[in-house]
Write a protein that holds these residues in place. Structure first.
Motif, PDB file in Angstrom:
ATOM      1  N   PHE A 140      10.692 -82.439 -24.844  1.00  0.00           N
ATOM      2  CA  PHE A 140      10.802 -82.882 -26.233  1.00  0.00           C
ATOM      3  C   PHE A 140       9.798 -82.146 -27.118  1.00  0.00           C
ATOM      4  N   ALA A 141       8.567 -82.016 -26.661  1.00  0.00           N
ATOM      5  CA  ALA A 141       7.534 -81.347 -27.455  1.00  0.00           C
ATOM      6  C   ALA A 141       7.861 -79.869 -27.667  1.00  0.00           C
ATOM      7  N   VAL A 142       8.373 -79.205 -26.642  1.00  0.00           N
ATOM      8  CA  VAL A 142       8.707 -77.785 -26.757  1.00  0.00           C
ATOM      9  C   VAL A 142       9.826 -77.586 -27.774  1.00  0.00           C
ATOM     10  N   ILE A 143      10.798 -78.495 -27.778  1.00  0.00           N
ATOM     11  CA  ILE A 143      11.924 -78.362 -28.699  1.00  0.00           C
ATOM     12  C   ILE A 143      11.564 -78.818 -30.106  1.00  0.00           C
ATOM     13  N   ALA A 144      10.821 -79.905 -30.234  1.00  0.00           N
ATOM     14  CA  ALA A 144      10.557 -80.501 -31.548  1.00  0.00           C
ATOM     15  C   ALA A 144       9.441 -79.801 -32.318  1.00  0.00           C
ATOM     16  N   LEU A 145       8.481 -79.220 -31.630  1.00  0.00           N
ATOM     17  CA  LEU A 145       7.354 -78.565 -32.301  1.00  0.00           C
ATOM     18  C   LEU A 145       7.480 -77.056 -32.089  1.00  0.00           C
ATOM     19  N   PRO A 146       8.021 -76.332 -33.047  1.00  0.00           N
ATOM     20  CA  PRO A 146       8.424 -74.944 -32.839  1.00  0.00           C
ATOM     21  C   PRO A 146       7.401 -74.014 -32.194  1.00  0.00           C
ATOM     22  N   VAL A 147       6.219 -73.900 -32.654  1.00  0.00           N
ATOM     23  CA  VAL A 147       5.263 -72.968 -32.051  1.00  0.00           C
ATOM     24  C   VAL A 147       4.242 -73.710 -31.204  1.00  0.00           C
ATOM     25  N   VAL A 148       3.820 -74.860 -31.682  1.00  0.00           N
ATOM     26  CA  VAL A 148       2.779 -75.630 -31.000  1.00  0.00           C
ATOM     27  C   VAL A 148       3.263 -76.136 -29.638  1.00  0.00           C
ATOM     28  N   GLY A 149       4.504 -76.586 -29.559  1.00  0.00           N
ATOM     29  CA  GLY A 149       5.041 -77.104 -28.304  1.00  0.00           C
ATOM     30  C   GLY A 149       5.068 -76.075 -27.191  1.00  0.00           C
ATOM     31  N   PRO A 150       5.703 -74.912 -27.410  1.00  0.00           N
ATOM     32  CA  PRO A 150       5.719 -73.904 -26.341  1.00  0.00           C
ATOM     33  C   PRO A 150       4.338 -73.386 -25.952  1.00  0.00           C
TER      34      PRO A 150
END
Length: 82
Positions: free
Chosen positions: A39-49
């Protein structure tokens, strides 16, 4: 043109991290459950990955060669050959 390259880079990083999260084993993922990382990788564009790469991905375990020896170094093995 630089803006398009930046968007392509962010999309490629996100896709790479989503695939890596999906393929990782749930018990080896660090800091959060695997579904929350996805969810974090998908929802937060740069910060998540970037967070996944630095904080969440499983550590690579190197095989430890502590008490293992070659068979010809083991005297009991050599005695059993006769």
């Amino acid at each position: 043109m630089p803006r398009v390259l930046l968007i392509i880079a962010v999309v490629m990083l996100t896709v790479y991290c989503v695939v890596e999260v999906a393929q990782s084993r749930g018990y080896r993922v660090r800091a959060m459950p695997r579904w929350l990382w996805a969810f974090a990788v998908i929802a937060l564009p740069v910060v998540g990955p970037v967070s996944w790469l630095l904080l969440g991905r499983p550590l690579k375990h190197r095989p430890q060669v502590r008490g293992h020896r070659a068979p010809d170094d083991d005297e009991d093995f050599l005695r059993g050959l006769h």
